[in-house]
Design an enzyme around this catalytic site. Structure first.
Site, PDB file in Angstrom:
ATOM      1  N   LYS A  75      40.356  42.582  36.874  1.00  0.00           N
ATOM      2  CA  LYS A  75      41.141  41.652  37.681  1.00  0.00           C
ATOM      3  C   LYS A  75      41.630  40.487  36.816  1.00  0.00           C
ATOM      4  O   LYS A  75      40.866  39.941  36.006  1.00  0.00           O
ATOM      5  CB  LYS A  75      40.285  41.141  38.837  1.00  0.00           C
ATOM      6  N   SER A 152      41.433  38.733  47.431  1.00  0.00           N
ATOM      7  CA  SER A 152      42.318  38.544  46.299  1.00  0.00           C
ATOM      8  C   SER A 152      42.276  39.693  45.301  1.00  0.00           C
ATOM      9  O   SER A 152      43.042  39.719  44.347  1.00  0.00           O
ATOM     10  CB  SER A 152      41.967  37.236  45.592  1.00  0.00           C
ATOM     11  N   SER A 176      36.960  38.603  49.076  1.00  0.00           N
ATOM     12  CA  SER A 176      37.987  39.204  48.229  1.00  0.00           C
ATOM     13  C   SER A 176      37.635  40.537  47.604  1.00  0.00           C
ATOM     14  O   SER A 176      38.469  41.144  46.948  1.00  0.00           O
ATOM     15  CB  SER A 176      38.380  38.221  47.116  1.00  0.00           C
TER      16      SER A 176
END
Length: 470
Positions: A75, A152, A176
């Site tokens: 990520k 996210s 997230s």
């Protein structure tokens, strides 16, 4: 390796083929890069393809870890990869500089034998439960490209759900990991606070509310990865209790009869979509059929305490991050550096003040103590993961603060409370809506007890196999 064969295997399965010499890491990497090339133009999940560094890692020889040769994505937020820019989904960071070294977690990924093939899309500073940054544009849900893959860690979830990689790094400060897992039909575990280190860049994330792990298609992948990367780094401010055995072993065996609570009302008071509520109730019935004692429970607090716990903490942390970046650049904030929602979040954080921040952290700890009290009488708690189905792209894109706040609450209504309490929680991909969209169920565990969650999740996966995307 043929594309269909690659997409059909989880990370443990791929690693086993590589270890047996049936395929080599180079051809597995080529299959992954081919899958990314085929799906990413539509989904926009991978924003930094690291093909050449990945090839170099394979050519130089990989560590003999449990995932030797398995392609993996990191990520683009909160985890540095040496030689690559960490943008945090923000135009303020887009121009670098490249990270001089790996974060400790990223180094552990490499030590486990994972091949880092790229970085995934994320909203600016991870503030949104939908992945629609102005910097890269929206990531899209493989089940319906007009809808959000969540956030996210939405880029990570879209990548795994479309078969680019079998699992991918994710982080969770308010849901997230679990939110995108629910939106994309994946398994997602948020570990206990302190289980996975943030070293060396940070001591903790968002006053201890944020943690890191992964989204995956199978329970065993998540468990084996946590075995490989969990544990503190020197100087960490706190760490989770050490497990008594491996998480992989816990996932592989049925648990003893457990006391399972179920609650389908949101602690925020938010209305819950009937299909989300029905999925959680179905998961509770499945657990009862497996021999567990299931009974309804209530949240041990009201919405007011949760609001007090969230007030200004995230905004203050983001403000400090932005101030540090501006100090590096040697300039003030410019128009276009940040999205409107980020600016509003920072303003809230600056207005909180030191005393207000301490009050909010005290409320966070109060939530943890009340949840700890609830878990004196139960071993696990089943809830919906989301209070809504995967939303359409747009309302959570960060351009309109008022529209954003209205769309935010149904996404985090069941998830953010566990970031406050620090407890582990999973989203299970057991159900679909009438329209075919994934609907996750959340199962929450006692602080430090990921093993019970892996045991329950593995038992459910064996009894009710979910259709893995990819």
């Amino acid at each position: 390796m043929k594309p269909d064969e690659y997409r059909s295997l989880d990370a443990v399965g791929l690693a086993a083929l590589i270890a047996a010499g049936e395929v080599d890491p180079a051809e597995v990497l080529d299959a992954a890069l081919g899958a990314i090339g085929a799906a990413n133009p539509e989904l926009n999940a991978v924003v930094n393809l690291m093909a050449e560094p990945a090839h170099r890692a394979v050519r130089s020889g990989l560590p003999a870890g449990p995932f030797r040769g398995v392609p993996f994505l990191v990520k683009d937020l909160g985890a540095n990869v040496a030689g690559q820019v960490t943008t945090n989904g923000s135009r303020l960071y887009a121009d670098g500089p490249p990270a001089p070294a790996d974060s400790v977690l990223v180094a552990r990924f490499r030590r486990a034998g994972l091949v880092l093939a790229g970085k995934t899309n994320t909203p600016e500073f991870g503030l949104s439960p939908s992945t629609e940054p102005a910097l890269f544009g929206p990531a899209r849900n493989p089940f319906d490209p007009a809808r959000s893959p969540g956030g996210s860690s939405g880029g990570a979830a879209a990548a795994v759900a479309s078969g680019m990689v079998p699992m991918a790094h994710a982080s969770d400060g308010g849901g997230s990991i679990r939110i995108p897992a629910s939106c994309c039909g994946l398994f997602g575990l948020k570990p206990t606070r302190g289980r996975v280190t943030y070293a060396p860049e940070r001591g903790e994330g968002w006053a201890g509310q944020s943690t890191q792990h992964a989204v995956s298609r199978t329970v065993r992948d998540s468990a084996a990865l946590l075995d490989a990367v969990a544990g503190p780094a020197p100087g960490d401010p706190y760490w989770a209790p050490a497990p008594t055995g491996t998480f992989a072993d816990a996932a592989a065996r049925d648990p003893v009869r457990l006391r399972v609570g179920v609650c389908v009302t949101a602690p925020t008071g938010t209305d819950v979509d009937p299909e989300c509520r029905a999925a959680a109730e179905a998961t509770a019935r499945r657990l009862e059929q497996l021999g567990h004692r299931v009974e309804p429970v209530d949240w041990p607090f009201g919405p007011e305490l949760l609001a007090a716990a969230r007030a200004g903490v995230i905004g203050a942390n983001v403000a400090a991050t932005v101030d540090a970046r501006l100090a590096e650049l040697g300039r003030p904030l410019s128009d276009g550096d940040l999205e409107p929602v980020t600016l509003a979040t920072i303003e809230q954080g600056r207005s909180t003040g030191a005393v207000g921040y301490v009050k909010a952290v005290t409320s966070i700890h109060q939530v943890g103590r009340l949840m700890g009290g609830l878990f004196q009488s139960i071993d696990a708690l089943v809830t919906p993961t989301l209070a809504c189905l995967p939303p359409e792209l747009g309302p959570l894109d960060g351009s309109d603060p008022a529209r954003f706040v209205a769309a935010l609450t149904p996404m985090v209504a069941f998830t953010a409370v566990l970031n406050m309490s620090g407890q582990p929680a999973v989203s299970l991909p057991l159900d679909r809506s009438a329209g075919g969209l994934p609907v996750g169920s959340q199962v929450i565990g006692r602080y430090g007890d990921e093993a019970t969650l892996f045991g329950l999740a593995g038992q459910l996966e064996r009894a009710h196999p979910w259709v893995t995307p990819g």
